[in-house]
Design a protein around this motif. Structure first.
Motif, PDB file in Angstrom:
ATOM      1  N   TRP A 170      49.927  34.912  45.398  1.00 16.61           N
ATOM      2  CA  TRP A 170      49.927  35.069  43.928  1.00 16.61           C
ATOM      3  C   TRP A 170      48.556  35.050  43.515  1.00 16.61           C
ATOM      4  N   ASN A 171      48.203  36.066  42.304  1.00 20.12           N
ATOM      5  CA  ASN A 171      47.082  36.217  41.769  1.00 20.12           C
ATOM      6  C   ASN A 171      46.845  35.208  40.483  1.00 20.12           C
ATOM      7  N   ASP A 172      46.375  34.106  40.691  1.00 20.37           N
ATOM      8  CA  ASP A 172      46.464  33.010  39.590  1.00 20.37           C
ATOM      9  C   ASP A 172      45.276  33.109  38.700  1.00 20.37           C
ATOM     10  N   ASN A 173      44.221  33.977  39.106  1.00 23.78           N
ATOM     11  CA  ASN A 173      43.037  33.886  38.111  1.00 23.78           C
ATOM     12  C   ASN A 173      42.827  35.264  37.531  1.00 23.78           C
ATOM     13  N   GLU A 174      43.906  36.289  37.650  1.00 24.18           N
ATOM     14  CA  GLU A 174      43.699  37.638  37.117  1.00 24.18           C
ATOM     15  C   GLU A 174      42.611  38.318  37.428  1.00 24.18           C
ATOM     16  N   GLY A 175      42.037  38.021  38.598  1.00 20.57           N
ATOM     17  CA  GLY A 175      40.805  38.767  39.336  1.00 20.57           C
ATOM     18  C   GLY A 175      41.438  39.913  39.945  1.00 20.57           C
ATOM     19  N   LYS A 176      40.750  41.001  39.763  1.00 22.36           N
ATOM     20  CA  LYS A 176      41.087  42.244  40.600  1.00 22.36           C
ATOM     21  C   LYS A 176      40.432  42.444  42.070  1.00 22.36           C
ATOM     22  N   TYR A 177      39.319  41.504  42.278  1.00 23.45           N
ATOM     23  CA  TYR A 177      38.791  41.535  43.492  1.00 23.45           C
ATOM     24  C   TYR A 177      38.297  40.092  43.667  1.00 23.45           C
ATOM     25  N   ILE A 178      37.561  39.952  44.939  1.00 25.16           N
ATOM     26  CA  ILE A 178      36.734  38.754  44.991  1.00 25.16           C
ATOM     27  C   ILE A 178      35.446  39.329  45.656  1.00 25.16           C
ATOM     28  N   LYS A 179      34.207  38.529  45.833  1.00 27.05           N
ATOM     29  CA  LYS A 179      33.207  38.628  45.990  1.00 27.05           C
ATOM     30  C   LYS A 179      32.720  37.789  47.305  1.00 27.05           C
ATOM     31  N   ASN A 180      31.887  38.217  48.457  1.00 26.07           N
ATOM     32  CA  ASN A 180      31.693  37.516  49.342  1.00 26.07           C
ATOM     33  C   ASN A 180      30.326  36.835  49.202  1.00 26.07           C
ATOM     34  N   SER A 181      29.593  36.241  50.177  1.00 23.81           N
ATOM     35  CA  SER A 181      28.322  35.661  50.017  1.00 23.81           C
ATOM     36  C   SER A 181      27.187  36.323  49.690  1.00 23.81           C
ATOM     37  N   LEU A 182      27.356  37.688  50.011  1.00 25.71           N
ATOM     38  CA  LEU A 182      26.449  38.895  49.818  1.00 25.71           C
ATOM     39  C   LEU A 182      26.530  39.421  48.359  1.00 25.71           C
ATOM     40  N   GLY A 183      27.373  39.040  47.677  1.00 26.17           N
ATOM     41  CA  GLY A 183      27.489  39.442  46.244  1.00 26.17           C
ATOM     42  C   GLY A 183      28.418  40.775  46.347  1.00 26.17           C
ATOM     43  N   GLN A 184      29.160  41.299  47.462  1.00 29.31           N
ATOM     44  CA  GLN A 184      29.760  42.566  47.725  1.00 29.31           C
ATOM     45  C   GLN A 184      30.945  42.347  47.401  1.00 29.31           C
ATOM     46  N   ILE A 185      31.858  43.226  46.769  1.00 33.18           N
ATOM     47  CA  ILE A 185      33.332  43.255  46.343  1.00 33.18           C
ATOM     48  C   ILE A 185      34.167  43.538  47.461  1.00 33.18           C
ATOM     49  N   VAL A 186      34.921  42.670  47.457  1.00 37.01           N
ATOM     50  CA  VAL A 186      36.012  42.612  48.478  1.00 37.01           C
ATOM     51  C   VAL A 186      37.326  43.033  47.904  1.00 37.01           C
ATOM     52  N   THR A 187      38.306  43.973  48.528  1.00 38.41           N
ATOM     53  CA  THR A 187      39.453  44.354  47.698  1.00 38.41           C
ATOM     54  C   THR A 187      40.794  43.336  47.975  1.00 38.41           C
ATOM     55  N   GLN A 188      41.370  43.287  47.072  1.00 39.74           N
ATOM     56  CA  GLN A 188      42.314  42.175  47.272  1.00 39.74           C
ATOM     57  C   GLN A 188      43.813  42.657  47.023  1.00 39.74           C
ATOM     58  N   LEU A 189      44.805  42.272  47.777  1.00 41.73           N
ATOM     59  CA  LEU A 189      46.099  42.504  47.678  1.00 41.73           C
ATOM     60  C   LEU A 189      46.980  41.309  47.553  1.00 41.73           C
ATOM     61  N   THR A 190      47.890  41.498  46.250  1.00 42.00           N
ATOM     62  CA  THR A 190      48.570  40.378  46.044  1.00 42.00           C
ATOM     63  C   THR A 190      49.883  40.560  46.644  1.00 42.00           C
ATOM     64  N   LEU A 191      50.731  39.876  47.462  1.00 37.99           N
ATOM     65  CA  LEU A 191      51.824  40.242  48.236  1.00 37.99           C
ATOM     66  C   LEU A 191      53.208  39.905  47.384  1.00 37.99           C
ATOM     67  N   SER A 192      53.098  39.010  46.458  1.00 36.43           N
ATOM     68  CA  SER A 192      54.499  38.615  45.710  1.00 36.43           C
ATOM     69  C   SER A 192      55.189  39.706  45.117  1.00 36.43           C
ATOM     70  N   GLN A 193      54.338  40.715  44.652  1.00 37.28           N
ATOM     71  CA  GLN A 193      55.218  41.966  43.933  1.00 37.28           C
ATOM     72  C   GLN A 193      55.415  43.021  44.797  1.00 37.28           C
ATOM     73  N   TYR A 194      55.240  42.632  46.167  1.00 39.77           N
ATOM     74  CA  TYR A 194      55.627  43.615  47.164  1.00 39.77           C
ATOM     75  C   TYR A 194      56.694  43.334  48.418  1.00 39.77           C
ATOM     76  N   LEU A 195      57.021  42.066  48.359  1.00 39.42           N
ATOM     77  CA  LEU A 195      57.859  41.489  49.240  1.00 39.42           C
ATOM     78  C   LEU A 195      59.383  42.292  49.533  1.00 39.42           C
TER      79      LEU A 195
END
Length: 486
Positions: A100-125
């Motif tokens: 579940w995406n509980d913070n409405e963010g569309k991606y996350i960032k790693n320790s280098l500040g790089q954007i990492v793609t995110q997939l929310t499974l709940s809507q595709y089960l």
């Protein structure tokens, strides 16, 4: 905001199983920022620290094929809660999968500040969560650490490739692994003689993954020349063992006084410590070396029987027993004593060589796992059969092969080949289990084909060159391509 379905109290393990079992609509996946996503391989279970799955393969709109690691969470916010955004270990992930995406963010960032793609499974089960919970056997997944079969398994399953072909291919891959190890040691031999090279290689092999560099560093700090100049030759072997242990433990920073140990010990341990410390005082006055520190050594996930101190005691015994000529010349002498090539002779070579490592006896460490530990009723080996076998295959054979070719010793090279070809397989490791499942699936064929350490080494080589290589996808693996072309 309360997300639909979050009233279900589920654990992260379930989400991992859903991801790995692909209990979702695979042809309708979109990332949280709207990119089309296709999962080619969910990766393989990581039973150690770091990302949950390694070496996954995904197709991402606008970026093409991506290989990397996967991190799984129940909620998107868990990424920050677990502080993965500050941990370099997670910089390798190519996809963050959350239920579940509980913070409405569309991606996350790693320790280098790089954007990492995110997939929310709940809507595709592909079924209701309750139904998936009923179907998924978490214990089975976690216990088996299941692996998705590779393209090579499909070719075998279609009966396009027979078992003999696969066996021969693994033989070639196993030979390549030995040659690559030999090539590495050849570089060492450009700067040091055979004795120093085999000593350093054995030291490196004594350390589990987290201690390999530390043991190799210790071997470079205390060379064989140091032993010859600091350890008296004309003393009883037991005294030589004690002084050698003192030298190695002292430079390793693992003597009791270096660890600020204030424990009280029984008479046996007190005498051993006093003898070590007295020997160290004499040695320290003759050398100008900075010792390592305790933090240079790892004890995590290591049984006390294999702690660094006990491994150091083991190599000290081996060095003392093989003096004055050295480990390499002792092993070379064993291999040059007979001329025949019978299986009995090969087994004798193996057993005699490995006895140098298996049959060592130490007055203190054969009866203790740690300094001050409970005295064991019966003596325990300082090095086990599996560790000794690894040294034999990964160190002794490659270095002897270099020697044989350098001196045009055809007989020795033939003996090494026969020995390697006939050496029985070692116990399973997580990598071997992964590769067997990857290539053969859950069938019993693997046990029939992987009947030698040579073929096990072949699996390791394929894993290293292809399965573990994030720059090469499954359909570019040389094993699969060879199957298709055969």
């Amino acid at each position: 905001m309360v997300l639909e379905g979050t009233e279900k109290l589920i654990k992260e393990e379930l989400v991992r199983c859903i991801w790995f079992g692909q209990h979702f609509k695979k042809d309708k996946l979109y990332t949280d920022d709207g990119l089309r996503l296709e999962v080619l391989s969910p990766g393989w279970w990581n039973s150690e620290g770091g990302p949950d799955f390694k070496h996954a393969e995904i197709l991402l709109e606008g970026k093409g094929l991506i290989k990397g690691n996967i991190e799984i969470h129940v909620f998107a916010s868990d990424w920050m809660k677990h502080q993965h955004d500050k941990q370099e270990t997670y910089d390798s992930i190519c996809l963050h999968v959350t239920m579940w995406n509980d913070n409405e963010g569309k991606y996350i960032k790693n320790s280098l500040g790089q954007i990492v793609t995110q997939l929310t499974l709940s809507q595709y089960l592909d079924a209701e969560l309750d139904d998936i919970i009923d179907v998924v056997d978490i214990e089975s997944y976690l216990k088996g650490r299941k692996v998705h079969a590779g393209h090579c398994h499909r070719e075998i399953g279609n009966q396009k490739i027979d078992e003999q072909w696969v066996g021969h291919f693994l033989d070639y891959a196993g030979d390549e692994r030995i040659l690559q190890k030999a090539k590495r040691y050849e570089e060492w031999l450009k700067k040091k003689p055979f004795e120093q090279t085999i000593y350093e290689a054995i030291m490196e092999s004594l350390g589990y993954k987290e201690n390999k560099e530390s043991f190799l560093r210790l071997a470079s700090l205390v060379s064989l020349k140091d032993f010859h100049s600091l350890i008296p030759e004309d003393v009883p072997v037991q005294m030589k063992k004690l002084h050698t242990q003192s030298l190695l433990l002292g430079i390793a920073g693992l003597l009791p006084h270096q660890r600020n140990s204030e424990k009280s010990y029984n008479d046996e341990t007190t005498k051993y410590i006093n003898d070590l410390e007295d020997a160290w005082k004499v040695i320290q006055a003759k050398i100008n070396k900075t010792s390592m520190i305790k933090d240079d050594w790892s004890y995590a996930k290591i049984r006390p029987a294999n702690f660094p101190e006990r491994r150091i005691a083991a190599i000290a015994n081996i060095l003392s027993e093989c003096a004055p000529n050295g480990i390499f010349h002792r092993i070379l002498w064993i291999f040059q004593t007979k001329e025949d090539y019978t299986r009995e002779h090969i087994n004798t070579l193996i057993n005699t060589t490995q006895s140098l490592f298996l049959n060592i006896h130490d007055l203190y460490w054969s009866y203790h796992y740690t300094i001050g530990g409970i005295r064991l009723k019966n003596p325990q080996k300082l090095l086990g059969k599996e560790r000794t076998s690894n040294i034999f295959i990964n160190v002794i054979i490659p270095i002897l092969l270099i020697y044989a070719r350098k001196h045009n010793d055809v007989r020795l090279e033939k003996v090494l080949h026969l020995l390697y070809r006939n050496y029985p397989p070692l116990p399973m490791t997580s990598t071997l289990r992964f590769m067997e499942n990857r290539i053969f699936g859950q069938s019993k064929v693997a046990k029939k084909i992987i009947n030698s350490i040579r073929r096990q080494q072949g699996l390791y080589q394929i894993f290293k060159d292809f399965c573990e290589n994030d720059n090469i996808s499954c359909n570019k693996c040389v094993l699969y391509l060879s199957m298709v072309e055969s």
